[in-house]
Design a protein around this motif. Structure first.
Motif, PDB file in Angstrom:
ATOM      1  N   TRP A  75       0.875  -1.282   0.102  1.00 25.45           N
ATOM      2  CA  TRP A  75      -0.124  -0.046   0.059  1.00 25.45           C
ATOM      3  C   TRP A  75       0.805   1.165   0.165  1.00 25.45           C
ATOM      4  O   TRP A  75       0.546   2.242  -0.588  1.00 25.45           O
ATOM      5  CB  TRP A  75      -0.973  -0.176   1.110  1.00 25.45           C
ATOM      6  CG  TRP A  75      -1.801   1.209   1.439  1.00 25.45           C
ATOM      7  CD1 TRP A  75      -1.662   2.222   2.245  1.00 25.45           C
ATOM      8  CD2 TRP A  75      -2.739   1.687   0.324  1.00 25.45           C
ATOM      9  NE1 TRP A  75      -2.581   3.291   1.976  1.00 25.45           N
ATOM     10  CE2 TRP A  75      -3.171   2.967   0.710  1.00 25.45           C
ATOM     11  CE3 TRP A  75      -3.165   1.189  -0.890  1.00 25.45           C
ATOM     12  CZ2 TRP A  75      -4.141   3.865   0.067  1.00 25.45           C
ATOM     13  CZ3 TRP A  75      -4.116   2.040  -1.668  1.00 25.45           C
ATOM     14  CH2 TRP A  75      -4.718   3.198  -1.182  1.00 25.45           C
ATOM     15  N   ALA A  76       2.153   1.187   0.690  1.00 23.51           N
ATOM     16  CA  ALA A  76       2.827   2.434   0.843  1.00 23.51           C
ATOM     17  C   ALA A  76       3.622   2.654  -0.842  1.00 23.51           C
ATOM     18  O   ALA A  76       3.470   3.781  -1.215  1.00 23.51           O
ATOM     19  CB  ALA A  76       3.997   2.055   1.665  1.00 23.51           C
ATOM     20  N   SER A  77       3.850   1.692  -1.470  1.00 27.98           N
ATOM     21  CA  SER A  77       4.190   1.911  -2.783  1.00 27.98           C
ATOM     22  C   SER A  77       3.202   2.478  -3.709  1.00 27.98           C
ATOM     23  O   SER A  77       3.337   3.279  -4.587  1.00 27.98           O
ATOM     24  CB  SER A  77       4.921   0.605  -3.358  1.00 27.98           C
ATOM     25  OG  SER A  77       4.174  -0.386  -3.494  1.00 27.98           O
ATOM     26  N   TYR A  78       2.049   1.869  -3.599  1.00 32.21           N
ATOM     27  CA  TYR A  78       0.639   2.299  -4.292  1.00 32.21           C
ATOM     28  C   TYR A  78       0.479   3.975  -3.873  1.00 32.21           C
ATOM     29  O   TYR A  78       0.294   4.682  -4.890  1.00 32.21           O
ATOM     30  CB  TYR A  78      -0.440   1.517  -4.074  1.00 32.21           C
ATOM     31  CG  TYR A  78      -1.638   2.181  -4.728  1.00 32.21           C
ATOM     32  CD1 TYR A  78      -1.868   1.931  -6.020  1.00 32.21           C
ATOM     33  CD2 TYR A  78      -2.409   2.942  -4.194  1.00 32.21           C
ATOM     34  CE1 TYR A  78      -3.034   2.516  -6.796  1.00 32.21           C
ATOM     35  CE2 TYR A  78      -3.789   3.710  -4.819  1.00 32.21           C
ATOM     36  CZ  TYR A  78      -3.767   3.553  -5.952  1.00 32.21           C
ATOM     37  OH  TYR A  78      -4.668   4.234  -6.634  1.00 32.21           O
ATOM     38  N   ALA A  79       0.426   4.207  -2.937  1.00 33.59           N
ATOM     39  CA  ALA A  79       0.234   5.759  -2.474  1.00 33.59           C
ATOM     40  C   ALA A  79       1.220   6.652  -2.967  1.00 33.59           C
ATOM     41  O   ALA A  79       1.317   7.674  -3.405  1.00 33.59           O
ATOM     42  CB  ALA A  79       0.249   5.771  -0.738  1.00 33.59           C
ATOM     43  N   GLU A  80       2.773   6.061  -2.611  1.00 32.68           N
ATOM     44  CA  GLU A  80       3.908   6.921  -3.195  1.00 32.68           C
ATOM     45  C   GLU A  80       3.940   6.986  -4.728  1.00 32.68           C
ATOM     46  O   GLU A  80       3.985   7.929  -5.394  1.00 32.68           O
ATOM     47  CB  GLU A  80       5.000   6.387  -2.997  1.00 32.68           C
ATOM     48  CG  GLU A  80       5.163   6.260  -1.396  1.00 32.68           C
ATOM     49  CD  GLU A  80       5.502   7.683  -0.998  1.00 32.68           C
ATOM     50  OE1 GLU A  80       6.034   8.601  -1.583  1.00 32.68           O
ATOM     51  OE2 GLU A  80       4.961   8.051   0.293  1.00 32.68           O
ATOM     52  N   ARG A  81       3.327   5.994  -5.418  1.00 36.30           N
ATOM     53  CA  ARG A  81       3.336   5.889  -6.755  1.00 36.30           C
ATOM     54  C   ARG A  81       2.146   6.997  -7.342  1.00 36.30           C
ATOM     55  O   ARG A  81       2.385   7.704  -8.392  1.00 36.30           O
ATOM     56  CB  ARG A  81       2.837   4.537  -7.438  1.00 36.30           C
ATOM     57  CG  ARG A  81       3.181   4.196  -8.932  1.00 36.30           C
ATOM     58  CD  ARG A  81       3.225   2.879  -9.211  1.00 36.30           C
ATOM     59  NE  ARG A  81       2.136   2.096  -8.714  1.00 36.30           N
ATOM     60  CZ  ARG A  81       2.112   1.134  -7.867  1.00 36.30           C
ATOM     61  NH1 ARG A  81       3.317   0.730  -7.123  1.00 36.30           N
ATOM     62  NH2 ARG A  81       1.045   0.434  -7.505  1.00 36.30           N
ATOM     63  N   THR A  82       0.766   6.927  -6.620  1.00 34.56           N
ATOM     64  CA  THR A  82      -0.222   7.981  -7.102  1.00 34.56           C
ATOM     65  C   THR A  82       0.445   9.214  -6.953  1.00 34.56           C
ATOM     66  O   THR A  82       0.331  10.056  -7.846  1.00 34.56           O
ATOM     67  CB  THR A  82      -1.302   7.624  -6.043  1.00 34.56           C
ATOM     68  OG1 THR A  82      -1.794   6.390  -6.237  1.00 34.56           O
ATOM     69  CG2 THR A  82      -2.503   8.525  -6.398  1.00 34.56           C
ATOM     70  N   ILE A  83       0.983   9.569  -5.961  1.00 33.90           N
ATOM     71  CA  ILE A  83       1.611  10.906  -5.638  1.00 33.90           C
ATOM     72  C   ILE A  83       2.487  11.221  -6.617  1.00 33.90           C
ATOM     73  O   ILE A  83       2.744  12.353  -7.270  1.00 33.90           O
ATOM     74  CB  ILE A  83       2.412  10.970  -4.192  1.00 33.90           C
ATOM     75  CG1 ILE A  83       1.329  10.930  -2.958  1.00 33.90           C
ATOM     76  CG2 ILE A  83       3.305  12.544  -4.096  1.00 33.90           C
ATOM     77  CD1 ILE A  83       1.869  10.887  -1.733  1.00 33.90           C
ATOM     78  N   GLN A  84       3.613  10.259  -7.288  1.00 33.19           N
ATOM     79  CA  GLN A  84       4.201  10.531  -8.300  1.00 33.19           C
ATOM     80  C   GLN A  84       3.544  10.811  -9.350  1.00 33.19           C
ATOM     81  O   GLN A  84       4.127  11.818 -10.392  1.00 33.19           O
ATOM     82  CB  GLN A  84       5.197   9.391  -8.317  1.00 33.19           C
ATOM     83  CG  GLN A  84       6.418   9.695  -9.557  1.00 33.19           C
ATOM     84  CD  GLN A  84       7.266  10.808  -8.821  1.00 33.19           C
ATOM     85  OE1 GLN A  84       7.732  10.884  -7.749  1.00 33.19           O
ATOM     86  NE2 GLN A  84       7.600  11.743  -9.585  1.00 33.19           N
TER      87      GLN A  84
END
Length: 181
Positions: A75-84
């Motif tokens: 989930w952390a990588s999904y949220a960071e990817r969304t922000i990117q």
């Protein structure tokens, strides 16, 4: 930036500093009540301002379970990817509109989030986060090209005896501007 796990809907809550993140909980709860939703839990990264007792107390007061995740969790990588993705879209919009970064960034970012929530995505099987959140197809008819010419009504032109730009009383009632969101 707040991302819903189920619908992938994104909210933007501007902060003056990281320590203001506690105020976001109240704004999120207020918004959720307006659209008849309930926030059951918040999953955040392990930033210091999101682990402090005040954050946990504010969550508890609002009936929200506060959870922290490790940077390597999915989930952390999904949220960071969304922000990117949002940052990349913002960068493209600023370059396309040829606008200075410092002046228009927040308004343009809000526009990026608005558009992001209304575009279909493969992870939602061709549906948009807006549709998943509200069950209604988004209305895209009001979207305009950011950075395009916009006309802003001169407030004094509507007031009796108000000033006109050329002084004769026959001048323009609007001034040219740039659409930023």
């Amino acid at each position: 930036v707040v991302v819903c796990r189920l619908t992938h809907y994104v909210w933007c809550f501007p902060l003056e500093s990281k320590s203001d993140s506690i105020t976001v909980i109240g704004k999120m709860v207020q918004y959720a009540q307006e659209v008849r939703l309930t926030i059951k839990s918040i999953t955040t990264d392990s930033a210091g301002e999101l682990r402090c007792p005040a954050w946990k107390r504010e969550c508890a007061v609002n009936g929200i379970k506060a959870m922290n995740i490790l940077a390597r969790e999915q989930w952390a990588s999904y949220a960071e990817r969304t922000i990117q993705i949002l940052k990349n879209d913002l960068r493209c919009m600023l370059v396309h509109a040829m606008l200075p970064i410092a002046v228009y960034t927040l308004r343009m970012f809000e526009a990026v989030v608005y558009i992001h929530n209304r575009l279909p995505t493969t992870s939602l099987k061709g549906m948009s986060p807006h549709y998943m959140m509200f069950g209604v197809a988004p209305d895209l008819s009001s979207l305009q090209i950011l950075g395009s010419t916009a006309w802003v009504m001169n407030p004094h032109s509507l007031i009796r005896g108000g000033s006109e730009y050329d002084g004769s009383g026959l001048g323009r009632r609007a001034i040219e501007g740039i659409l930023i969101g």
